[in-house]
Design an enzyme around this catalytic site. Structure first.
Site, PDB file in Angstrom:
ATOM      1  N   ASP A  29       0.855  -1.194   0.000  1.00 17.15           N
ATOM      2  CA  ASP A  29       0.000   0.000   0.000  1.00 17.15           C
ATOM      3  C   ASP A  29       0.883   1.232   0.000  1.00 17.15           C
ATOM      4  OD1 ASP A  29      -2.285  -1.767   2.018  1.00 17.15           O
ATOM      5  OD2 ASP A  29      -2.683  -1.004   0.023  1.00 17.15           O
ATOM      6  N   ASP A  49     -10.545  -4.817  -1.774  1.00 16.30           N
ATOM      7  CA  ASP A  49      -9.584  -4.438  -0.734  1.00 16.30           C
ATOM      8  C   ASP A  49     -10.249  -3.516   0.283  1.00 16.30           C
ATOM      9  OD1 ASP A  49      -6.407  -2.556  -0.884  1.00 16.30           O
ATOM     10  OD2 ASP A  49      -7.570  -3.306   0.801  1.00 16.30           O
TER      11      ASP A  49
HETATM   12  C1  DX5 Z   1      -6.539   1.044   2.697  1.00 18.47           C
HETATM   13  C2  DX5 Z   1      -5.665  -0.154   2.553  1.00 18.47           C
HETATM   14  C3  DX5 Z   1      -6.240  -1.304   3.369  1.00 18.47           C
HETATM   15  C4  DX5 Z   1      -5.347  -2.485   3.396  1.00 18.47           C
HETATM   16  C5  DX5 Z   1      -6.102  -3.686   3.922  1.00 18.47           C
HETATM   17  O1  DX5 Z   1      -5.924   2.122   2.100  1.00 18.47           O
HETATM   18  O2  DX5 Z   1      -5.559  -0.515   1.160  1.00 18.47           O
HETATM   19  O3  DX5 Z   1      -7.484  -1.658   2.804  1.00 18.47           O
HETATM   20  O4  DX5 Z   1      -4.862  -2.728   2.137  1.00 18.47           O
HETATM   21  O5  DX5 Z   1      -6.300  -3.444   5.276  1.00 18.47           O
HETATM   22  P1  DX5 Z   1      -7.550  -4.092   6.029  1.00 18.47           P
HETATM   23  O6  DX5 Z   1      -7.680  -5.524   5.514  1.00 18.47           O
HETATM   24  O7  DX5 Z   1      -7.138  -4.039   7.481  1.00 18.47           O
HETATM   25  O8  DX5 Z   1      -8.706  -3.263   5.690  1.00 18.47           O
END
Ligand code: DX5
Length: 229
Positions: free
Chosen positions: A38, A178
């Protein structure tokens, strides 16, 4: 296309940043299909994370493909550096560049697989004219910037709408989700049409550890496919 496999892709966001090489190896050992970085610039989203050098330093610690999820205002500026760092996939947000079509062309020219991401407020129609340039569409089920947020089930109709657009295109395009994904909602995510599930906190907070979490998400998703068969 009756694809019976569900891919589990961890977000590195919750990992221990003082041991990223070991963390990446642990994710591969846990059976993940790819690893998503990310990338946040503190402007497109109110958070700041990894650059290409950090990702590149981890490249040789695992053999699974890397994805660079560019949550940045100017994806064109450093895009090729993420490909050079070892990211097979580069995900560009539809909302970021002035010229999305050109940005996705740049990913392909840099030798990466292009993907386009949609924030919760962005309609599926935003990708209607770039499906010929991408290998994946990512539907966000949280507002980007942080892990551990609540899953937005209101995005499921959009996932299905994108799935239908992909099927009509006749192209082999992955559909990824996601944000807030875990064992409890993996079936709903797959039933909506996604086959690539990104998870961060659900993996790292699972009481059974990473491998159990990966298995739980994958089996919940594949059970949904079996139920729908
Ligand atoms: C948000 C991120 C999150 C991450 C996943 O910007 O992209 O969504 O990848 O995190 P969780 O699974 O904890 O939402």
């Amino acid at each position: 296309m009756a694809d019976q496999s569900v891919l589990v892709v961890p977000s590195v966001l919750p990992a221990d940043y003082s041991r990223l090489g070991e963390e990446v190896k642990a994710l591969e050992d846990a059976g993940v299909d790819r690893i998503q970085w990310d990338v946040m610039d503190g402007h497109f989203v109110p958070n700041l994370t990894f650059g290409p050098d950090i990702i590149g330093a981890c490249r040789d610690h695992a053999s699974v493909p890397f994805e660079a999820h560019l949550m940045v205002s100017d994806p064109d500026a450093m895009m090729s550096q993420y490909v050079d760092a070892g990211c097979e996939w580069v995900i560009v947000h539809a909302e970021a560049p002035i010229h999305l079509h050109r940005s996705l062309e740049l990913v392909n020219k840099a030798g990466g697989k292009a993907a386009v991401a949609l924030n919760p407020a962005t309609p599926a129609s935003a990708v209607a004219h770039v499906l010929d340039l991408v290998d994946m569409v990512l539907v966000m089920t949280v507002n980007p910037g942080f892990g551990g947020q609540d899953y937005l089930s209101s995005m499921e109709p959009k996932v299905t709408e994108v799935r239908d657009m992909i099927e009509r295109s006749g192209r082999d395009i992955d559909l990824e989700v996601d944000g807030g994904v875990g064992p409890k909602n993996a079936a709903a995510v797959v039933a909506a049409g996604a086959r690539v599930l990104v998870a961060g906190s659900a993996l790292y907070k699972h009481e059974g550890g990473l491998e159990a979490a990966v298995d739980a998400i994958r089996s919940a998703g594949e059970q949904a496919l079996a139920d729908d068969a």
